[in-house]
Each structure stands twice: as structure tokens, then as C-alpha cells.
Design a protein around this motif. Structure first.
Motif, PDB file in Angstrom:
ATOM      1  N   ASP A  91     -14.017  -4.769  45.644  1.00 43.22           N
ATOM      2  CA  ASP A  91     -13.700  -4.664  44.221  1.00 43.22           C
ATOM      3  C   ASP A  91     -12.184  -4.616  44.071  1.00 43.22           C
ATOM      4  O   ASP A  91     -11.538  -3.635  44.448  1.00 43.22           O
ATOM      5  CB  ASP A  91     -14.364  -3.401  43.660  1.00 43.22           C
ATOM      6  N   SER A 114      -9.809  -8.122  32.942  1.00 42.31           N
ATOM      7  CA  SER A 114      -9.719  -6.931  32.091  1.00 42.31           C
ATOM      8  C   SER A 114      -8.396  -6.195  32.210  1.00 42.31           C
ATOM      9  O   SER A 114      -7.759  -5.878  31.209  1.00 42.31           O
ATOM     10  CB  SER A 114     -10.834  -5.948  32.455  1.00 42.31           C
ATOM     11  N   SER A 172     -11.062  -9.513  38.029  1.00 42.42           N
ATOM     12  CA  SER A 172     -11.320  -9.409  36.597  1.00 42.42           C
ATOM     13  C   SER A 172     -10.095  -9.795  35.780  1.00 42.42           C
ATOM     14  O   SER A 172      -8.970  -9.724  36.267  1.00 42.42           O
ATOM     15  CB  SER A 172     -11.687  -7.957  36.294  1.00 42.42           C
TER      16      SER A 172
HETATM   17  C1  PLP Z   1     -12.713  -0.174  40.103  1.00 39.56           C
HETATM   18  C2  PLP Z   1     -13.261  -0.859  38.919  1.00 39.56           C
HETATM   19  N1  PLP Z   1     -14.022  -1.938  39.113  1.00 39.56           N
HETATM   20  C3  PLP Z   1     -14.554  -2.620  38.079  1.00 39.56           C
HETATM   21  C4  PLP Z   1     -14.347  -2.196  36.785  1.00 39.56           C
HETATM   22  C5  PLP Z   1     -15.005  -2.963  35.680  1.00 39.56           C
HETATM   23  O1  PLP Z   1     -14.101  -3.635  34.883  1.00 39.56           O
HETATM   24  P1  PLP Z   1     -14.483  -4.924  34.045  1.00 39.56           P
HETATM   25  O2  PLP Z   1     -15.969  -5.003  33.966  1.00 39.56           O
HETATM   26  O3  PLP Z   1     -13.857  -4.709  32.723  1.00 39.56           O
HETATM   27  O4  PLP Z   1     -13.921  -6.090  34.805  1.00 39.56           O
HETATM   28  C6  PLP Z   1     -13.563  -1.078  36.525  1.00 39.56           C
HETATM   29  C7  PLP Z   1     -13.354  -0.589  35.145  1.00 39.56           C
HETATM   30  O5  PLP Z   1     -12.770   0.422  34.879  1.00 39.56           O
HETATM   31  C8  PLP Z   1     -13.004  -0.385  37.619  1.00 39.56           C
HETATM   32  O6  PLP Z   1     -12.254   0.701  37.453  1.00 39.56           O
END
Ligand code: PLP
Length: 387
Positions: A201, A234, A232
Motif C-alpha cells: 500500500d 487521493s 492513489s
Molecule cells: C494507508 C492508506 N491506504 C489507503 C487509503 C485509502 O485511500 P483512498 O481510498 O482514498 O485511495 C488510506 C486513506 O486514508 C490510507 O491511509
């Protein structure tokens, strides 16, 4: 009246105090929230312009695996910036990387199998494994080692015949640690020797500070077939609400994820995929400016926590600090509650991130600098009373 309508699976999910903390924080304007893991910046202007331009062209479903143009652009980015072998064929676009976690596990872990998850670690891993009737096996991340993963612990935790997946997260939520290449190499060896999949991740890949360097596990020699990488839009482009992320990995696994994706969401939102293509065209300045600002905030907050006697690893990545609150003599939940009530600052108890998070709290510095200055002053006034 329906009886026993809620599944056992759902009923057994552990409760989370996070939503309560965040709700109180959002309702009371006097509270400064260091709670959410969400950038306070706007997405790049070219992304917003692209959304406005394309609103009426993007009202249909996108292909299940994602728009071809986006998958090609993502594959190019993975090759160039992460040194990961990738092509459009082994990339799937998902509703944020959260959905990637779910469907990657759905496609690789059978009920009853075990998944090694970091503890403290991102609060999604454990419930998702449980929802899929698997066993999350937490591996301890220790504050004494600057929150660097200990490969020996992983080695000892592998349960032959039952363990299927190792989840790693770098840069880490909640600890702010960035895994060293050597650590990644050791975990890669364990994965290859034991025929395990690694879910890497890398949602915070672009936010690393000081001497820390982000290394993608899938870029290491000889392990590519064992790794699914999750990234991501995000955090990198402040696009949390667009819900767009992606996975890349062996074609067999990505192919299985495409099959399942039809049933979880059909496709990631088409407008968001247009926005994501545009985001990848954004000049490097946008991300670098955000990175530098996070670095400035993290360094400041780290110094201030030190002055309060809250010992904390030097921030290496993501936008979180995870200080020890042990010398205040109270637990994580109580400390967070006191901060909310007395200092009017929202922080999250470390226990939200696993049992080894006891004795710690998480502070997000994805909040404006002057708010962080004020939050630190308020916290200090309350913390002083414990000493
Ligand atoms: C470590 C980690 N992985 C994944 C995510 C998921 O993020 P998103 O679904 O917005 O890409 C987050 C969100 O806070 C995160 O902290």
C-alpha cells in the motif's frame, strides 16, 4: 419486524471511536482537528478545469478495468517514477485504493486463511480481512525501532499452509515511517521463500521527507510476481472525493480483480478517471509544493511535541506523527478525550490502529500551519498539567 437481520460478519466488526471523534470535531467549530487523513489543499487547477470541461461527456460507465488512456498513463508513471514493470494490461483503476485493498484480498485470500497486517497500521486492513472471513495476524511495529518493520517478526509470524498475504504500508499511516530498501528486500525474500503475496500500500508514496526515499517493493529484483502495488490519486493530488486509485501486479491477479470489480462497483467514476488523466499531466511543482509544506508542518509539530515531553519519531513520510504519550500516565483513549474536551484539539487514539497503538496518539498535519501552531499551544497547556 425483521429478526437477526444483521450478519454475524458485520456484528463482529470491532467498533471504531474514530467516527465519533471526527463528528464532534466537525460539529464544534472551536475544535482544531488533527484527526483526518485528508489533504487540506485544493486539487491542481488543471484538474478542476478538466472536470468542468468534461462533465457532460462523462455520464456513462467507464470500462470495468478503467479507461485505456488512464491505464496507459498509470503504467508509464509506474515505470518511470517507481521503476515497476507495468503495462496497461496489468493495471486496474478502482474507487480509491480502499477498494483495491478489498478486491485484492477477495481475489487472493480464501476464508480461514491468514493475512499479516501491520500493528499499528491503517485501520482498514483488519476489518476487511475479517469481512472476508479471513484471519488478520498483526505483526508489531515498534516505536523503539522508529516504527521500522522487523522482518524477523514477519518470518516468525508466517504460519505455513495458512498465511497467504503480507500487507505492508510505506510511507505509513499512522506512524509516518518510510520502509528502508533493506527491510523491503528482507520481506521480499520471505514472500518468495514462502510463496506469499505482498500487498504494498503506497497511497502516500509522494510524501517523503529529509533523507527518506520511497522504494516500491515491486521494483526489487525477483519479487515482482509476488507483489500487488496499490497507489492513489487521493493524497498526491488532494483528490480524496474523486475516489480514484489503482492496483498493478501480476496479470493473473489483476485479471481476477477485474472480474470481481464488476460486482463491487462496475467501474471507478468516469469523471474522476478523466480528472486522474489530467492529474498525471500536472507539472511536478504542484506535488513538490505540497510535499515541502507538509515537511515544514511535520518538523514544527515534531519540535513542539518534543517540548511537551511527547517523544516522537522524526517524520519521514505521509502526514502523520505518532507520539508516545506514556509519560503522561494515561491511556490513548483518555488522552484523546482530554485533548478534545480541554484543549479543543482532535487527535486519534493509537488504539484505533491496533492493540500495539496503545500509549500513542496520531496527529495529522494535513491542516494549515497556523492552525497547527495554535493546536500545539493548546495541547501544551493541558499536557503541562500531567507533568
Ligand atoms: C494507508 C492508506 N491506504 C489507503 C487509503 C485509502 O485511500 P483512498 O481510498 O482514498 O485511495 C488510506 C486513506 O486514508 C490510507 O491511509
Amino acid at each position: 419486524m425483521l429478526r437477526d437481520v444483521i450478519s454475524k460478519r458485520e456484528s463482529e466488526l470491532p467498533p471504531s471511536s474514530m467516527s465519533t471523534f471526527l463528528k464532534v470535531a466537525s460539529e464544534n467549530k472551536k475544535i482544531i482537528s488533527l484527526g483526518p487523513g485528508e489533504p487540506d489543499f485544493l486539487p491542481p487547477a488543471n484538474v478542476i478545469a478538466c472536470v468542468k470541461r468534461n462533465a457532460s461527456k462523462t455520464t456513462h460507465y467507464a470500462p470495468v478495468e478503467g479507461l485505456a488512456e488512464l491505464r496507459r498513463a498509470v503504467a508509464g508513471k509506474l515505470r518511470k517514477e517507481n521503476r515497476v514493470r507495468a503495462s496497461a494490461g496489468n493495471v486496474i483503476i478502482t474507487n480509491g485504493s480502499n477498494e483495491s485493498i478489498l478486491i485484492a484480498l477477495m481475489c487472493t485470500m480464501d476464508p480461514g486463511e491468514e493475512v499479516l497486517v501491520p500493528d499499528p497500521g491503517f485501520m482498514d486492513y483488519r476489518p476487511v480481512v475479517e469481512l472476508l472471513n479471513g484471519y488478520p495476524a498483526p505483526y508489531r511495529i515498534s516505536g523503539e525501532d522508529n516504527f521500522e518493520l522487523d522482518p524477523d517478526l514477519i518470518r516468525q509470524s508466517v504460519n505455513k499452509g495458512r498465511t497467504k498475504v503480507i500487507v505492508i504500508n510505506t510511507p505509513s499511516n499512522p506512524t509516518g515511517n518510510v520502509l528502508k530498501r533493506k527491510t523491503l528486500e528482507e520481506v521480499a525474500d520471505i514472500a518468495v521463500d514462502n510463496n506469499l503475496l505482498v500487498i504494498a500500500d503506497e497511497a502516500y508514496e509522494k510524501f517523503v521527507y529529509g533523507r527518506a526515499k520511497h522504494v516500491s517493493m515491486a521494483s526489487l529484483n525477483g519479487v515482482q510476481d509476488n507483489v500487488v502495488t496499490l497507489q492513489s490519486f487521493s493524497k498526491t493530488y488532494a483528490m480524496t472525493g474523486f475516489r480514484v486509485g489503482y492496483s498493478s501486479g501480476p496479470e493473473k491477479i489483476i485479471g481476477a480483480m477485474k472480474k470481481v470489480h464488476v460486482y463491487t462497483s462496475i467501474s471507478a467514476p468516469t469523471i474522476s478517471q478523466f480528472a486522474a488523466i489530467e492529474a498525471l499531466r500536472t507539472g511536478k511543482n504542484y506535488v513538490e509544493r505540497a510535499r515541502k509544506e507538509y515537511e515544514r508542518r511535520g518538523a514544527f509539530l515534531h519540535k513542539r511535541l518534543g517540548e511537551m515531553g511527547l517523544i516522537c519519531a522524526v517524520p519521514e513520510g505521509a502526514f502523520y506523527l505518532f507520539p508516545s504519550i506514556r509519560n503522561t500516565g494515561i491511556g490513548s483513549d483518555k488522552f484523546s478525550q482530554l485533548m478534545l474536551e480541554k484543549a479543543k484539539v482532535a487527535v486519534l487514539p493509537g488504539t484505533e490502529f491496533g492493540k500495539y497503538g496503545e500509549g500513542y496518539v496520531r496527529l495529522s498535519y494535513a491542516t494549515a500551519y497556523d492552525r497547527i501552531v495554535e493546536a500545539a499551544d493548546r495541547m501544551e497547556r493541558v499536557v503541562k498539567k500531567f507533568n
